[in-house]
Structures are given as C-alpha cells and as structure tokens.
Design a protein around this motif. Structure first.
Motif, PDB file in Angstrom:
ATOM      1  N   ASP A 196      38.957  33.825  48.844  1.00  0.00           N
ATOM      2  CA  ASP A 196      38.082  34.497  49.911  1.00  0.00           C
ATOM      3  C   ASP A 196      36.729  34.078  48.676  1.00  0.00           C
ATOM      4  O   ASP A 196      35.485  33.532  49.797  1.00  0.00           O
ATOM      5  CB  ASP A 196      38.039  36.076  49.826  1.00  0.00           C
ATOM      6  N   SER A 197      36.561  34.113  47.319  1.00  0.00           N
ATOM      7  CA  SER A 197      34.955  33.899  47.012  1.00  0.00           C
ATOM      8  C   SER A 197      34.805  32.277  47.018  1.00  0.00           C
ATOM      9  O   SER A 197      33.496  32.263  47.486  1.00  0.00           O
ATOM     10  CB  SER A 197      34.910  34.297  45.489  1.00  0.00           C
ATOM     11  N   ILE A 198      35.571  31.266  46.813  1.00  0.00           N
ATOM     12  CA  ILE A 198      35.131  30.140  47.639  1.00  0.00           C
ATOM     13  C   ILE A 198      35.305  29.594  48.669  1.00  0.00           C
ATOM     14  O   ILE A 198      34.304  28.870  48.749  1.00  0.00           O
ATOM     15  CB  ILE A 198      36.775  29.419  46.857  1.00  0.00           C
ATOM     16  N   GLU A 225      40.845  37.420  46.383  1.00  0.00           N
ATOM     17  CA  GLU A 225      39.808  37.619  46.191  1.00  0.00           C
ATOM     18  C   GLU A 225      39.105  36.904  45.809  1.00  0.00           C
ATOM     19  O   GLU A 225      38.418  36.088  46.296  1.00  0.00           O
ATOM     20  CB  GLU A 225      39.980  38.726  45.267  1.00  0.00           C
ATOM     21  N   ILE A 226      40.107  35.394  45.095  1.00  0.00           N
ATOM     22  CA  ILE A 226      39.031  34.004  44.502  1.00  0.00           C
ATOM     23  C   ILE A 226      39.675  33.183  45.427  1.00  0.00           C
ATOM     24  O   ILE A 226      38.344  32.695  45.785  1.00  0.00           O
ATOM     25  CB  ILE A 226      39.963  33.787  43.438  1.00  0.00           C
ATOM     26  N   ASN A 258      33.773  31.916  50.819  1.00  0.00           N
ATOM     27  CA  ASN A 258      32.984  32.566  51.422  1.00  0.00           C
ATOM     28  C   ASN A 258      31.572  31.849  51.143  1.00  0.00           C
ATOM     29  O   ASN A 258      30.341  31.825  51.378  1.00  0.00           O
ATOM     30  CB  ASN A 258      32.770  33.729  51.035  1.00  0.00           C
ATOM     31  N   ASN A 259      31.931  30.507  50.121  1.00  0.00           N
ATOM     32  CA  ASN A 259      30.391  30.479  49.252  1.00  0.00           C
ATOM     33  C   ASN A 259      30.684  28.963  49.454  1.00  0.00           C
ATOM     34  O   ASN A 259      30.621  27.731  48.606  1.00  0.00           O
ATOM     35  CB  ASN A 259      30.267  30.640  47.820  1.00  0.00           C
ATOM     36  N   ALA A 309      30.650  30.595  43.732  1.00  0.00           N
ATOM     37  CA  ALA A 309      31.461  31.779  43.631  1.00  0.00           C
ATOM     38  C   ALA A 309      30.927  32.263  41.754  1.00  0.00           C
ATOM     39  O   ALA A 309      30.367  33.637  42.443  1.00  0.00           O
ATOM     40  CB  ALA A 309      32.748  31.820  43.566  1.00  0.00           C
ATOM     41  N   GLU A 310      30.973  31.645  40.734  1.00  0.00           N
ATOM     42  CA  GLU A 310      30.385  31.943  39.495  1.00  0.00           C
ATOM     43  C   GLU A 310      29.247  31.797  39.423  1.00  0.00           C
ATOM     44  O   GLU A 310      28.822  33.790  38.893  1.00  0.00           O
ATOM     45  CB  GLU A 310      30.127  30.361  38.917  1.00  0.00           C
ATOM     46  N   GLY A 347      32.147  25.844  46.074  1.00  0.00           N
ATOM     47  CA  GLY A 347      32.395  26.990  46.068  1.00  0.00           C
ATOM     48  C   GLY A 347      32.492  27.469  45.204  1.00  0.00           C
ATOM     49  O   GLY A 347      32.422  28.349  44.844  1.00  0.00           O
ATOM     50  N   LEU A 396      31.382  36.216  41.749  1.00  0.00           N
ATOM     51  CA  LEU A 396      32.175  36.970  41.969  1.00  0.00           C
ATOM     52  C   LEU A 396      33.140  36.482  41.297  1.00  0.00           C
ATOM     53  O   LEU A 396      34.381  36.742  41.768  1.00  0.00           O
ATOM     54  CB  LEU A 396      31.912  35.636  43.626  1.00  0.00           C
ATOM     55  N   ASN A 424      26.604  33.351  41.746  1.00  0.00           N
ATOM     56  CA  ASN A 424      26.933  34.659  42.403  1.00  0.00           C
ATOM     57  C   ASN A 424      27.743  35.373  41.704  1.00  0.00           C
ATOM     58  O   ASN A 424      27.920  36.717  42.390  1.00  0.00           O
ATOM     59  CB  ASN A 424      27.406  34.419  44.015  1.00  0.00           C
TER      60      ASN A 424
END
Length: 237
Positions: free
Chosen positions: A57-59, A54-55, A61-62, A120-121, A116, A125, A123
């Motif tokens: 993917d967050s990086i 999840e982490i 996608n950002n 992510a932070e 990224g 996420l 947003n």
C-alpha cells in the motif's frame, strides 16, 4: 457518406477506443497488483501478511497508483503506433499482445514501481533496508507482471473462443428451430462478453444474435421472421 454518418462513425470509434482503454487499464492494473503481492511475498519471506500489505500500500500510494493508468495508456498508444494502428482500435487480441511488448508496458510499470519504492522510503513509510531489498528483487515483480499479463490475454483468447463457439451453436439451434437451446447459448454469450475486451467485430456479431434472439422470443418463439425484420436486426447491430 454524409457528414452526420461520418460524425456518428467517428464518435462510435472513439467510444470503442475509450472502452478498450478502460478495460485494459483495469485488467493490467489488477495484473500489477497481483505481481506486487507475489513479488513482495517472495522478496520478503520473513514478513507477515499484514506487513507485506502495508508495504504494498505504501508503494501504491506513493506514485504508483496515480501514475499507473497514464503509464498503461502511454504504453498502449506507443504499441499501437509500433504495429501501425495510428487511428482506430484493436481488432484482435493478438494485436494487444504485440502492443504490450512493443509499447514497453512491463518496463514502464516496473520503473513506476521503483519510483513508488523510493518515494515510500523518502516519506519514511518503509525503511532503507527494506527498500534496497525490494529494489534488488524488482526482477521478480517484473517477471510476475509479465506472466500475469500473458495469462490475462490468454484468458481473453479463451473467452473469445467460447463466444465464437456459442455463436456457432446458436446458429445451429436456430436452424433446428430449438429456441430453448438457442436462448441458453445466447445467455452464455452475454455472460462471457461482459468479461471480454470490447472488439468491434465481436460486438457486432453478438448484437445481431441478440436482436434476432429477441425478435424470435417476442414473436412467441416463432421462427417465421420476415426479410425486413432480419435486415433490420442486422442493420441495428
């Protein structure tokens, strides 16, 4: 050289450049993904696999995924200029290695990963503690990426060696008139070529092998080819 021939050569050169860039973007993109996997597991040892994914993917996608192709392309172009390839394409894998170093690919990708993380932070996420922990361990990701790209290029060298060995074997079996073994080597060549970054000299050598192999096969495995047939096989390559 007439204008049409010159235009065709330029188009072929541009297409080869596009194919090389596409191959390298895919290869180096996979290296970044693997480096993130390894790095996050090392930096966050107490997190379970799903949390790490999840982490990551967050990086990705950002900002990372969207900017990675551009970063790779810019690093390749900068590396080409640094080693004097102002026009044209890579001719050797060693040139790609040097271009990666001179073009600052590792640094560019690492900077993009940092971007990224921050996005992510921002947003919400990933929380600020996790973000800071990853940023402190960013060198682990960078070192892993450096190693992954090095391994990828070593694999490319090994593939090229295998192709060259198979071409040598193919020529030996052709001299002996053994089409069965020739065809086996030809299939090895084609299989390995699909995994190799496109290099003009290698593509031409393989195309000539392919044309002659098909000529003999379509001739009922008869090795008595005319000079015209052989010349055409070389020209078409």
């Amino acid at each position: 050289m007439d204008n049409l021939t010159l235009e065709n050569n330029l188009n072929e050169s541009k297409q080869l450049e596009n194919n090389q860039n596409s191959f390298l973007k895919t290869t180096f993109g996979m290296a970044v993904n693997e480096a993130l996997n390894f790095g996050l597991r090392s930096i966050l040892p107490d997190f379970i696999e799903n949390q790490v994914i999840e982490i990551k993917d967050s990086i990705l996608n950002n900002g990372l995924k969207a900017g990675l192709d551009t970063a790779i392309e810019k690093a390749i172009d900068l590396g080409k200029s640094a080693i004097g390839i102002f026009t044209g394409n890579f001719e050797k894998i060693s040139q790609i290695e040097t271009a990666v170093q001179k073009g600052g690919l590792i640094e560019s990708a690492t900077s993009l990963i940092n971007t990224g993380i921050k996005a992510a932070e921002k947003n919400n996420l990933i929380n600020s503690n996790v973000a800071k922990t990853i940023e402190k361990g960013i060198d682990i990701i960078g070192n892993s990426l450096d190693k992954n790209i090095g391994n990828s290029l070593k694999d490319q060298k090994d593939l090229l060696d295998k192709i060259n060995t198979s071409i040598d074997n193919w020529n030996q079996y052709r001299e002996k008139g053994d089409f069965t073994k020739m065809d086996l080597e030809y299939n090895k060549i084609k299989e390995n070529l699909n995994k190799l970054v496109p290099l003009e000299e290698t593509l031409q050598r393989v195309a000539e092998v392919e044309n002659i192999n098909n000529l003999i096969k379509n001739n009922g495995n008869n090795f008595n080819l005319t000079e015209e047939q052989l010349a055409l096989a070389k020209k078409l390559a």
